[in-house]
Write an enzyme that holds these catalytic residues in place. Sequence first.
Site, PDB file in Angstrom:
ATOM      1  N   LYS A 189     -75.227  81.472 -34.374  1.00 29.31           N
ATOM      2  CA  LYS A 189     -75.195  79.888 -34.890  1.00 29.31           C
ATOM      3  C   LYS A 189     -73.114  79.047 -34.806  1.00 29.31           C
ATOM      4  CE  LYS A 189     -75.343  76.835 -37.456  1.00 29.31           C
ATOM      5  NZ  LYS A 189     -74.534  75.427 -36.705  1.00 29.31           N
ATOM      6  N   GLU A 265     -67.822  84.390 -45.847  1.00 28.96           N
ATOM      7  CA  GLU A 265     -66.008  83.828 -45.738  1.00 28.96           C
ATOM      8  C   GLU A 265     -65.825  82.631 -46.113  1.00 28.96           C
ATOM      9  OE1 GLU A 265     -63.228  86.045 -45.372  1.00 28.96           O
ATOM     10  OE2 GLU A 265     -65.015  88.247 -44.603  1.00 28.96           O
TER      11      GLU A 265
END
Length: 492
Positions: A189, A265
């Site tokens: 996505k 991250e």
Amino acid sequence: MTMAATETAGEQSILQSVPKQLLIGGAWRDASGGGTLPVEDPATGETLCEVADGQVDDAQAALAAAHEAFPAFRDSAPRERSDILRRAYDAIVERTDELALLMTLEMGKPVAESRAEIAYAANFFRWYSEEAVRVNGRFTINETGVGRVLTMKQPIGPCLFITPWNFPLAMGTRKIGPAIAAGCTMVVKPARQTPLSMLMLARILEQAGLPGGVLNVLTARSSGATMEPLIRDPRTRKLSFTGSTEVGRKLIEQSAEQVLKVSMELGGNAPFLVFEDADLDAAVQGALLAKMRNGGEACTSANRFHVHDSVAGAFAEKLAAAMGELKVGRGTEDGVKVGPLIDDDQRSKVAELVDDAVGRGANVLVGGARIDGAGYFYAPTVMTDIAPDARVLSEEIFGPVAPVQGFASEEQAIARANDTEYGLVAYVYTRDLGRAFRVCEAQETGMIGLNQGMVSNDGAPFGGVKESGFGREGGPEGIEEYLETKYVAMNV
Ligand code: NAP
């Protein structure tokens, strides 16, 4: 045709060539209900095109496709997966010009920077095409001398990837590359603001021979509503997210339900340390790169400049002179070095941080304001005399703003650098070898740029500690995120 008309024709042609639908199970299709969402040019505020607005049932179909494709892909020959990645690498490199233009249109960065991101993004495919055929377990004699230990590495299964808008291609390829190499399938996505580069990448991978269902792409306005059910679905075996710490925290909570393997991250608040023994001109060049790459919209952007008192004034003036010379404009124009920010919200946040610092007594050497007119431009800014409680020191700026603060000693520099909940990267400028080691060892970060203003490298483990997340992307470490280790105790 005039030059402007030719440019517009080039832009229209690349926009027309991008697939705008969802990729599910090897077929491009409209979103359920036929809805679309606009993609904007941040340099003008105008709509470039519309892409499918995926719904909850589309997301379910994408996961079902990844689940169904997994057994065959898991069992495919490593060399086949390697070849797919290598062909995709070659195609990205060959098509750099059109991909760079597309990236600039949706994200805003200057075309030269888009080209650099495309090279960086492609390199993950090259690196992991090489790793695909080098996944090894081990075989040892038990320490007692009786029995044997065998380990095998196996692909973890269907993965979910959620990526941000600031590096529309590279934040995808550094997940997709190792996942394909390992034999995993996936649902990706991309960010709402920049879906076009990812859709183009999916087409390239299709043309490179990636089997249908291995990579499924879901563009959607409602990230939370579409992704949460997938995160809680037992068919999902891994979530890798790049984005803000705020959203990362929510996703970790959602992942806890089925104890999902997760890589995060997240945000950064990188300190940039300049010691009195540093090569000051090299430090200014490094600062310019660490601050202005991607217009300051990078998790690795230097956020706070801590400079020894004896050179802080000279450093700030040189940096201000260099920042003041950067041409700001639409990323497609010649000579432009700084594009717009991604949207008005982002620009308002940057303006708020600068205004807060100025309200607490900061001195603006250059910039310090929005640039009027269409698009979301903000002037490259250098500030000194920063109050210790100014928000700009503790919050991720994500824009072209450099606050410079003096320090008196190495201990103070280290303490200030670590005084943050983030721990992604730090930059250190010194010519003293002993100090270089001391400071690198004392930094609470996952990465350090020592006498260099950039750390991103496909062959190195990128990632953070503290609230910047966990897991590593790139290098030999990156593929481990997609592999499970199984141990067989052998009675021989
Ligand atoms: P963001 O708001 O966290 O969004 C990142 C992605 O998460 C987008 O695809 C977004 O989709 C999606 N998302 C948002 N809310 C969600 C939810 N509730 N459930 C599932 N997905 C959701 O971050 P951003 O503003 O795009 O990116 C900037 C941040 O990324 C910065 O903090 C930066 O430091 C960080 N970043 C980190 C790294 C790294 O490697 N450490 C690299 C680059 C960027 P929508 O677009 O639809 O909202």
